[in-house]
Design an enzyme around this catalytic site. Structure first.
Site, PDB file in Angstrom:
ATOM      1  N   SER A   1     -90.516  -3.682 -58.471  1.00  0.00           N
ATOM      2  CA  SER A   1     -91.037  -3.863 -57.119  1.00  0.00           C
ATOM      3  C   SER A   1     -92.028  -2.804 -56.672  1.00  0.00           C
ATOM      4  CB  SER A   1     -89.879  -3.903 -56.118  1.00  0.00           C
ATOM      5  OG  SER A   1     -89.151  -2.680 -56.137  1.00  0.00           O
TER       6      SER A   1
ATOM      7  N   LYS B   1     -87.401 -13.327 -50.071  1.00  0.00           N
ATOM      8  CA  LYS B   1     -88.785 -12.923 -50.345  1.00  0.00           C
ATOM      9  C   LYS B   1     -89.656 -14.177 -50.403  1.00  0.00           C
ATOM     10  CE  LYS B   1     -87.688  -8.432 -52.343  1.00  0.00           C
ATOM     11  NZ  LYS B   1     -86.286  -8.355 -51.890  1.00  0.00           N
TER      12      LYS B   1
ATOM     13  N   HIS C   1     -88.402 -10.154 -57.250  1.00  0.00           N
ATOM     14  CA  HIS C   1     -89.847 -10.211 -57.005  1.00  0.00           C
ATOM     15  C   HIS C   1     -90.556 -11.141 -57.986  1.00  0.00           C
ATOM     16  CE1 HIS C   1     -90.452  -7.152 -53.853  1.00  0.00           C
ATOM     17  NE2 HIS C   1     -89.349  -6.616 -54.346  1.00  0.00           N
TER      18      HIS C   1
END
Length: 395
Positions: A185, A243, A213
């Site tokens: 990340s 996310k 991610h």
């Protein structure tokens, strides 16, 4: 308040501020979209993990509202009592299909996934090989398990092979697991999953990939494991619903037996109230959108390439990211904080990232372009970066 506590807090807070390690928390006056409002100021938002812009998508909002009408605003219990509603089952089925696994289990957060899944399988008689740049939730999950933790140099396959061999041949451990982020990340680099799988086969390692991610970003949205075509080779696929999915929560995808075991052994699942039905419905809708079209994913990568190119051309150190994550590495923590504040004054929200999130001396601004940004927004950000970067002597 206890005098000891008062003195400790005052000293510790001042130390953080003196070293440039104290981050102020800003309050948004609206949605977390490509533009945000803070104290009446409109800013280009480059600090959100809302990769695909789904957090403000009308389709997700409608799905959330419909679920609230049908199921209520809260599940009312832990999953194992009567907190599992039909929408939770539908979400998990959608996740499993999306990730290419037999089954999936949803948690209240990605952090809870790592706290629960690792300790449900690994114990004091086992060993965990863990990449040195793994997320904090992985580190804490490993500690909670009680297993022997063996740090692996970042994405160093020679080090992984040597330590896997040593641990395997020692005869000290019942099980050995290797854990890695799919996408790291802070730097945006990608785990070497094909090589990892080969080493895992050689030494019978359990494989665990936290793709927080990567989900929605890699593999046309299905994640880093899908990107490499390794869905049948990775034992644990961990992801977040907060996310690219745009909502909140986390999940583990894997074999049916693994998911069945987590449902009876993962403590955050057993002892925390379920995801709200609205969140589950919105997350399911996001997965449906991502499954039906790659348009948002393609736009994300286009915007990321554009921003990277512009910042690098100005002379900023953008590292070696392989993903939309675009760091601007400054180094000195106090200078990093100053850079963030000046960009804020110029209408750009790019939050500073400093120790302990990244090593000392590697302070940075982590830019997160999304599918929702327009080129005009990105150009505005680049102009501000150029002005402030020259002013501070960074470029």
């Amino acid at each position: 308040m206890s005098k000891l506590l008062k003195d400790y807090l005052a000293k510790s807070l001042q130390d953080k501020k003196d070293r440039g390690l104290y981050n102020e928390i800003q309050i948004l006056d609206g949605a977390n979209g490509p533009m945000i409002q803070i104290e009446g100021q409109e800013l280009v938002n480059l600090s959100s993990n809302n990769y695909l812009g789904l957090a403000t998508d009308d389709r997700l909002i409608k799905a959330s509202q419909t679920a609230a009408d049908q199921y209520g605003v809260g599940a009312g219990a832990v999953r194992t009592i009567n907190g599992t509603q039909r929408i939770h089952q539908e979400l998990e089925e959608a996740i499993a299909k999306f990730k290419g696994t037999e089954a999936a289990i949803a948690f209240q957060s990605g952090f809870n996934c790592n706290m629960g899944a690792i300790s449900a399988v690994m114990d004091k008689n086992d060993a965990i090989l863990s990449d040195e740049l793994n997320h904090a939730s992985i580190i804490d999950g490993c500690r909670l398990s009680g297993a022997k933790i063996i740090r692996i140099k970042h994405s160093d396959m020679a080090d992984l092979r040597a330590k896997a061999k040593e641990a395997s041949e020692s005869g000290l451990y019942n099980k050995i697991m290797y854990i890695t982020d799919g996408v790291f990340s802070m730097d945006g680099d990608v785990a070497k999953l094909p090589e990892i799988v080969e080493i895992a086969k050689e030494f019978d390692l359990i494989t665990y990939v936290d793709d927080a991610h990567g989900s929605g970003v890699m593999g046309q949205g299905a994640g880093t494991v899908k990107h490499f075509g390794l869905a049948k080779e990775i034992d644990f696929q961990i992801g977040t619903l907060s996310k690219a999915i745009g909502v909140v929560g986390g999940y583990v995808a894997g074999s049916k037996d693994l998911i069945d075991w987590l449902k009876v052994a993962a403590r955050p699942f057993l002892f925390s109230t379920s995801l709200t039905p609205s969140d589950a419905a919105a997350a399911k809708e996001a997965i449906t959108i991502m499954t039906q079209s790659t348009e948002l994913n393609e736009k994300l990568w286009q915007n990321a390439a554009y921003l990277k190119e512009k910042l690098a051309a100005l002379g900023f150190n953008t590292g070696h990211s392989e993903t939309p994550i675009t760091p601007v590495i400054v180094g000195d923590e106090n200078l990093t904080q100053k850079f963030t504040k000046r960009l804020y004054e110029e209408g750009v929200y790019a939050k500073s990232i400093v120790f302990p999130t990244v090593p000392l001396g590697t302070g940075r601004l982590r830019n997160m372009p999304t599918a929702a940004h327009t080129q005009a927004m990105l150009d505005q950000a680049v102009d501000a970066y150029e002005k402030v970067g020259r002013e501070l002597g960074i470029i």
